[in-house]
Enzyme design. Structure first.
Site, PDB file in Angstrom:
ATOM      1  N   GLN A 178     -73.027 -51.466  14.804  1.00 18.58           N
ATOM      2  CA  GLN A 178     -73.711 -50.342  15.454  1.00 18.58           C
ATOM      3  C   GLN A 178     -73.668 -49.062  14.632  1.00 18.58           C
ATOM      4  O   GLN A 178     -74.422 -48.126  14.906  1.00 18.58           O
ATOM      5  CB  GLN A 178     -73.116 -50.083  16.834  1.00 18.58           C
ATOM      6  CG  GLN A 178     -73.482 -51.115  17.885  1.00 18.58           C
ATOM      7  CD  GLN A 178     -74.966 -51.108  18.229  1.00 18.58           C
ATOM      8  OE1 GLN A 178     -75.679 -50.141  17.953  1.00 18.58           O
ATOM      9  NE2 GLN A 178     -75.435 -52.184  18.822  1.00 18.58           N
ATOM     10  N   SER A 198     -75.460 -56.127  10.584  1.00 19.93           N
ATOM     11  CA  SER A 198     -76.537 -56.956  11.122  1.00 19.93           C
ATOM     12  C   SER A 198     -77.876 -56.261  10.931  1.00 19.93           C
ATOM     13  O   SER A 198     -78.050 -55.100  11.311  1.00 19.93           O
ATOM     14  CB  SER A 198     -76.311 -57.228  12.613  1.00 19.93           C
ATOM     15  OG  SER A 198     -77.272 -58.122  13.124  1.00 19.93           O
ATOM     16  N   HIS A 200     -80.924 -56.532  12.244  1.00 19.46           N
ATOM     17  CA  HIS A 200     -81.832 -56.107  13.310  1.00 19.46           C
ATOM     18  C   HIS A 200     -81.353 -54.865  14.051  1.00 19.46           C
ATOM     19  O   HIS A 200     -82.037 -54.370  14.947  1.00 19.46           O
ATOM     20  CB  HIS A 200     -82.105 -57.264  14.287  1.00 19.46           C
ATOM     21  CG  HIS A 200     -80.995 -57.566  15.239  1.00 19.46           C
ATOM     22  ND1 HIS A 200     -81.050 -57.222  16.566  1.00 19.46           N
ATOM     23  CD2 HIS A 200     -79.819 -58.206  15.071  1.00 19.46           C
ATOM     24  CE1 HIS A 200     -79.949 -57.635  17.176  1.00 19.46           C
ATOM     25  NE2 HIS A 200     -79.187 -58.241  16.287  1.00 19.46           N
ATOM     26  N   THR A 236     -78.958 -73.027   3.054  1.00 20.85           N
ATOM     27  CA  THR A 236     -80.015 -72.440   2.239  1.00 20.85           C
ATOM     28  C   THR A 236     -80.300 -71.007   2.670  1.00 20.85           C
ATOM     29  O   THR A 236     -80.539 -70.743   3.848  1.00 20.85           O
ATOM     30  CB  THR A 236     -81.304 -73.281   2.357  1.00 20.85           C
ATOM     31  OG1 THR A 236     -81.021 -74.620   1.951  1.00 20.85           O
ATOM     32  CG2 THR A 236     -82.415 -72.698   1.497  1.00 20.85           C
ATOM     33  N   CYS A 323     -75.631 -58.871  24.733  1.00 20.98           N
ATOM     34  CA  CYS A 323     -74.946 -60.165  24.755  1.00 20.98           C
ATOM     35  C   CYS A 323     -74.266 -60.427  26.092  1.00 20.98           C
ATOM     36  O   CYS A 323     -73.821 -61.536  26.363  1.00 20.98           O
ATOM     37  CB  CYS A 323     -73.907 -60.223  23.634  1.00 20.98           C
ATOM     38  SG  CYS A 323     -74.618 -60.088  21.982  1.00 20.98           S
TER      39      CYS A 323
END
Length: 383
Positions: A178, A198, A200, A236, A323
């Protein structure tokens, strides 16, 4: 529509989406392949790693790509636990962590590890000395969230890191998901061993993230197989997503430097307006709090009811962490701060981005006043 749920996820920048499509279309080879397409993809990965490392204040060899914050937090916690289980089985964290930290710790507890949760005060801050008082000769990891995802409280992670210098065998993990591109963090000055990011959360794409692992620190991988990421994270690589993440991180950092004052003005306006409303109780502290998160409770109402009411007015906010928003249980963070269950059940989170405007903030205040007036009237009629 006014989008104020940026702590759950941000809207990808158009240039980021274009980069993803362009790379996916032209450089679709497997970066591990020896042929020319694989080589081109590998070069893009190398360049993206260098860009991200520069922005994070790290060396390229300290950056490992993941699928996002939850994987990164699990890697930090479980990877440390697996690597150093013969050294000790004690982990220290806080009572206001993201579920991906808390649940990872609870899984380890079921396997025989001891977990200590450091309490917070009414503003959600921990006392760094409480960490030192909890240390034992079995402690192998301290994990602390930098910016709380629900109320925006900033923990003193740099101070904690300097205190932990006395314990060279204890690794220090910080969840910076955050805080990235909003609250600056010097990884090396803070003596952080592992740090989670992260994409996004800073206008990149879902399913991409990275972990900083300081040079010389060794933890066990959770995903084995093809030996990608120097054996730390097999699978990958998502070349297009990683390149897009590097672009998003650069753009978000540029916005932080040029738009922070505007963001703080919007936050200050909203905080002041919310404090004027007798139906609201503000949980986010005035000091040592992130510039983009505000948490308030609608007294006497359910948070999800207010969320739906605002949605009908074209304003998108959330209740707790995305979440946990479907659990229908009071926020663990607010309860740790001493908030009662009835009040915590009325909490909503307003989270901003550099794309938001003061005009949107004013419209949001008007919409919230309208929603609260309508819901309070209904509640009185039914009560």
């Amino acid at each position: 529509m006014i989008y104020f749920d940026n702590s759950a996820t941000t809207k990808p920048y158009e240039a980021v989406l274009e980069a993803f499509v362009d790379v996916g279309r032209q450089f679709y080879g497997n970066p591990s392949s020896l042929h020319v397409l694989g080589g081109k993809a590998e070069k893009l990965l190398t360049k993206a790693r260098e860009q991200i490392a520069h922005l994070a204040g790290a060396a390229p060899g300290e950056i490992y790509f993941t699928s996002g914050g939850s994987e990164g937090n699990n890697l930090a916690i479980k990877g440390t636990a697996l690597m150093y289980r013969d050294r000790g089985k004690h982990i220290i964290t806080t009572s206001v962590e993201h579920p991906s930290v808390r649940e990872a710790c609870e899984q380890l507890r079921a396997l025989g590890y001891k977990i200590t949760y450091i309490p917070v005060n009414k503003d959600g801050h921990i006392d760094p000395d409480d960490i030192l008082h909890s240390m034992t000769d079995q402690t192998i990891l301290v994990s602390v969230i930098h910016v709380n995802n629900e109320v925006g409280t900033i923990q003193p992670v740099t101070q904690i890191g300097k205190l932990l210098k006395k314990y060279p065998k204890v690794l220090y993990h910080v969840d910076h998901v955050q805080g990235a591109a909003k609250v600056p963090l010097d990884l090396h000055d803070s003596h952080i061993d592992i740090c989670t990011f992260s994409a996004h959360k800073f206008h990149g794409l879902k399913g991409n993230g990275f972990v900083f692992i300081r040079k010389g620190v060794t933890i066990a991988p959770l995903i084995s197989g093809g030996n990608q990421e120097n054996g730390m994270r097999s699978g990958t690589e998502n070349t297009a997503g990683i390149v897009a993440m590097a672009k998003a991180f650069r753009m978000a950092e540029e916005k932080r430097k040029s738009e922070m004052e505007k963001l703080l003005e919007i936050r200050t306006y909203l905080m002041n307006e919310f404090k004027k409303m007798p139906e609201l109780l503000v949980h986010t502290p005035d000091e040592q709090a992130a510039p983009h998160i505000i948490n308030v409770s609608c007294v006497g109402l359910k948070g999800e009811v207010a969320v739906h009411g605002l949605s009908e007015e074209g304003v998108i906010v959330s209740t707790t962490s995305a979440c946990s928003s479907k659990d229908k249980t009071p926020s663990g963070t607010l309860k740790a701060m001493g908030v009662s269950d009835p009040v915590a059940n009325g909490a909503i989170r307003i989270s901003l981005s550099y794309e938001n405007t003061m005009d949107e903030a004013k419209q949001m205040v008007d919409a919230l006043q309208k929603v609260l007036a309508r819901l309070t009237k209904v509640m009185r009629r039914n009560g």
